[in-house]
Structure formats: C-alpha cells, structure tokens
Design an enzyme around this catalytic site. Structure first.
Site, PDB file in Angstrom:
ATOM      1  N   PRO A 117     -11.114-130.503 -50.113  1.00 42.16           N
ATOM      2  CA  PRO A 117     -12.363-131.208 -50.449  1.00 42.16           C
ATOM      3  C   PRO A 117     -13.226-130.417 -51.423  1.00 42.16           C
ATOM      4  O   PRO A 117     -13.143-129.186 -51.498  1.00 42.16           O
ATOM      5  CB  PRO A 117     -13.052-131.358 -49.089  1.00 42.16           C
ATOM      6  CG  PRO A 117     -12.533-130.210 -48.273  1.00 42.16           C
ATOM      7  CD  PRO A 117     -11.112-130.014 -48.718  1.00 42.16           C
ATOM      8  N   ASP A 135       0.900-129.843 -64.350  1.00 45.49           N
ATOM      9  CA  ASP A 135       0.423-130.997 -63.577  1.00 45.49           C
ATOM     10  C   ASP A 135      -0.659-131.750 -64.332  1.00 45.49           C
ATOM     11  O   ASP A 135      -1.685-132.126 -63.770  1.00 45.49           O
ATOM     12  CB  ASP A 135      -0.101-130.525 -62.216  1.00 45.49           C
ATOM     13  CG  ASP A 135      -0.252-131.676 -61.218  1.00 45.49           C
ATOM     14  OD1 ASP A 135       0.461-132.679 -61.370  1.00 45.49           O
ATOM     15  OD2 ASP A 135      -1.074-131.552 -60.291  1.00 45.49           O
TER      16      ASP A 135
END
Length: 455
Positions: free
Chosen positions: A92, A209
């Site tokens: 988070p 990525d």
C-alpha cells in the site's frame, strides 16, 4: 507471473545484534570503485544493521534520508485510511507531509510512503533495488526517491508525491476525462526519455516491468517512470542479454523473454510499444472482458498499425477524431517497430524519442466548429443537445453554444455568430461576453424605437 514469496524466507533479520559482527568475506559492499553501485555488489545474507551502515557510507547515503518507522507513522497518521493513495505489487501507498519540524534540513513537501506488504508478492530484494537504483539516479522523468526505512521486518520507501496518479487510471478509469491527443503524445515522449536515460547508463539498466500503472503523472502531465523493484543491470553491447527468471506483467512482456528468459534493453522497447498502443487505442494490454480475439491488445491491433487507411478503426473513440492524422500514422508505425518479434529489429529508446518528439509540433489537429446563438426575446431552445449559459437575468437574454452538426429550434429574432472557415480559433470568453452585450444593446434599442412609435 510474479511468484508470491513469503517475507520470512527473504527478509534478513533487522538489527539482529547477535549477527552484527561481519567477517571481511561477508562485507556488504565489494571493493569500491568509480562505477555505479549495483545489486550484484550487495550480500542479501547480511543483517540490516550492516546493510544500512554500508548504504549510508556510499553515495546513496548522500542522496537519501533514513527515516524511522515512528516518523513515517507520524506523517501518515499511523497509515490512516484517509491517507491511502493506492496499492501495487510492493504494497500500500500512503500520502504524508515532511518538513523541518520532522527533521532539520528536510524540504517541506508532500510525499508518498510505500510500505512493503509482508504477505505480498515482493520483498527485500525489490525494496533494495529501489534504494540502489533511485538512490544514485536523477532525471526529470524518473520518480524521485527521498528516503527509506528499514526496521525489524518493516521495509518502506518515501517518494516525492505525484499529483495525478498513474497513467493507467488516467487512460482507463470510467470516471476520468479523456486525455487530449497532445497530452497523450507528451506522456509518451516523457516516458520514452526516462527509459532512454536508463538504457544509456554504464552498464545499462533494464527496467523489466514497464507498463501504464508504473508511469506517474505530475500536475502538468509530465510523466515519471516509477517502481524499480524488478530493474536489473544489463550486459554491455547492443545485442547482449542476460538470462533471468521470467517476471513482469501479462500482456507487456517481450515474447523472447517469456520463451527463453533472455532479457535485454530491447525487451523494454517491446513493453514500451505496448504502452504506446494503449495510449493510441485507449484499451488495456490485457482485457479479458472483451471478445477472445481482442483480449490481447497487441495481437488484435498490430495488423492495423501498418495500414494508415485502417488506423482509424483502432484509435481511441474518446478522442472523437481530435488528433493529428499524420502524428497518429507515425506513432502507429513506431509502435509496430517496437512490437517486432525479432528483438534486433526494434528501435532503441533514443530513436523512439527522436521519432516522437517532432510529432508534438504538427498542426493538423482538426477542431470542432461551434455556433454561438444569442436569443434576445427570452425564448429558449427545447432541444436537449443545446447547452445553455444563463445570464444574471435569464428571462431577458440567453446565450447558447451549439456544436456543429447538432440540430436546434429556430427562435424569434436570433443572431448567429459562426466561426470563420479560415480560422481555427475557438471564440474566447471575451468574445462571447461581447456578443452578449451587443445583443442586449440591440434589444434595448429596439424597445426604445417601439416606444417612440407608440408615442
């Protein structure tokens, strides 16, 4: 595709004083040199006490702040849900604010604090990669890492706060306004500059990525590449590669990397081609809600990229045709090159930047034609497609904006102001206000004439 690892198997014990004594053969850093510190220079078996000590004594220690867990709890209100920004593979993210009251010397600014999910897909290696790479690199189109925290099993990263979130939300959220063509193109250029900078390092850095959710947008839509957890140092040479375990995101990874594990800077170029395709089409790289042949964006759209006559079939309909046809054609051709199955045929990111940047200066973007209709007798059109702008005295005068092509009811004593076909300028607020004033003056003049005649 990323394998889920339990944190206890990959995190070293922080501040484990019983293991504090480090023998020379287990030193965290190898012999120092002038080259950039890389992940291969780090021992993953060392305690965090010695790790932080060595990082602090390197160039990274000069660029980054080391925060305590209590400090980060303070600035995020104990990681309150009201400060929650989002969540990714690492964990988070929470918004906070730092200043010199927290610690002398800190520049007052909002920050984003990313906390490792101990049961998530990533761990100490990804945290360390972020610290190693962003602690030594600085570029306008890379996100800035301000500091980090390593206490016990906790791993946190503190970044500059980026106001508009990521490109994925801006492109695909049903609650977001469609990005204009030039904004999309600017984002594509900025992101390409970030990747080109990484590939030009010695040794080159392979991002691995690259995707829309890892491109952050500032308040002025400047793009910054973020999330370096999977980045690795690449080999020297244009066509050289390294072999690694396959990690990344479905729909973005290069075919040779998926099949063989061979990774190079050209693998990043393929990922970039997928993102460029998302920018052009407004579709996700993988969308399993679509028909089977359209689930994979690259497989579906690639045949249209090399045919300019068919390109409009895949362009994002939310653009409503408001884009440079020449620019779209060249961007599509570039995307086609980036998506080549032969990695040697793909362009370098430097070439990508040189190809895209001039497209920002093309001026063949069509503009909608508007008609301003001013009603001076209080009548208002009943057509639902008209957009009304109420004046202070709505019963006396109503100004309407009618988009070209829409229908409207003719009112009594209406005056029309049409945009000249020779000009691409849209009427400004000043022009509209002047129109309103002239209409009011005309109405007053007609009333005075009627009064004189009746007298």
């Amino acid at each position: 595709m990323v394998l889920k690892n339990k944190w206890r198997s990959i995190l070293p014990s922080c501040l484990n004083l019983s293991k504090k004594s480090v023998e020379p053969k287990n030193r965290v850093l190898k012999e120092s040199s002038s080259k950039r510190l890389s992940l291969s220079d780090i021992s993953f078996q060392s305690s965090s006490f010695s790790l932080i000590s060595d990082l602090s004594n390197s160039v990274i220690g000069l660029n980054l702040h080391i925060f305590t867990l209590s400090e980060l709890k303070l600035i995020t209100h104990n990681f309150s849900s009201t400060n929650f920004l989002g969540e990714g593979g690492f964990g988070p993210v929470f918004k906070g604010f730092i200043d010199d009251k927290l610690r002398p010397g800190l520049v007052a600014q909002p920050v984003a604090v990313k906390r490792l999910d101990l049961d998530g897909r990533q761990g100490h290696r990804e945290w360390l990669a972020e610290v190693i790479f962003l602690g030594q690199l600085a570029h306008p189109h890379l996100v800035k890492l301000i500091g980090y925290c390593c206490e016990d099993e906790h791993r946190l990263l503190v970044y500059e706060y980026i106001a508009r979130g990521n490109l994925d939300n801006q492109l695909f959220s049903k609650y977001s306004v469609s990005l204009p063509w030039l904004t999309r193109l600017k984002i594509a250029v900025d992101a390409a500059k970030g990747l080109a900078f990484l590939h030009c390092q010695e040794p080159p850095i392979i991002y691995r990525d690259f995707k829309a959710s890892n491109i952050l947008l500032d308040s002025d839509y400047s793009a910054k590449v973020a999330d370096f957890g999977l980045a690795v140092d690449g080999p020297q040479g244009v066509d050289a590669h390294v072999t690694t375990s396959v990690m990344g995101t479905e729909g973005y990874a290069a075919p040779e990397y998926i099949m063989t594990g061979h990774l190079s800077t050209k693998s990043d170029v393929f990922c970039y081609g997928v993102v460029l395709l998302e920018i052009l089409t407004g579709r996700r790289a993988m969308d399993k809600s679509r028909p089977s042949r359209e689930k994979n964006l690259t497989d579906w759209a690639k045949p249209f990229l090399k045919d300019p006559k068919k390109l409009d079939r895949i362009m994002d309909p939310r653009l409503e045709g408001q884009y440079s046809k020449e620019g779209a054609k060249k961007a599509a051709a570039l995307a086609y090159q980036c998506l080549s199955h032969n990695c040697k045929s793909r362009p370098t990111m430097t070439h990508v930047v040189k190809t895209l940047e001039p497209l920002l200066d093309l001026n063949d973007i069509p503009l909608d034609s508007f008609v301003y209709t001013v009603s001076t007798d209080g009548e208002r059109s009943q057509n639902g497609k008209d957009q009304s702008i109420k004046t202070e005295d709505d019963e006396e005068t109503t100004c309407k904006i009618v988009k070209k092509g829409s229908t409207r009811n003719e009112g009594h004593k209406q005056r029309r102001l049409k945009k000249s076909s020779k000009s691409r300028a849209v009427y400004s607020d000043t022009a509209l206000c002047t129109t309103h004033k002239n209409a009011c003056d005309m109405s007053l003049h007609e009333d005075q004439e009627l009064t004189v005649r009746e007298g």
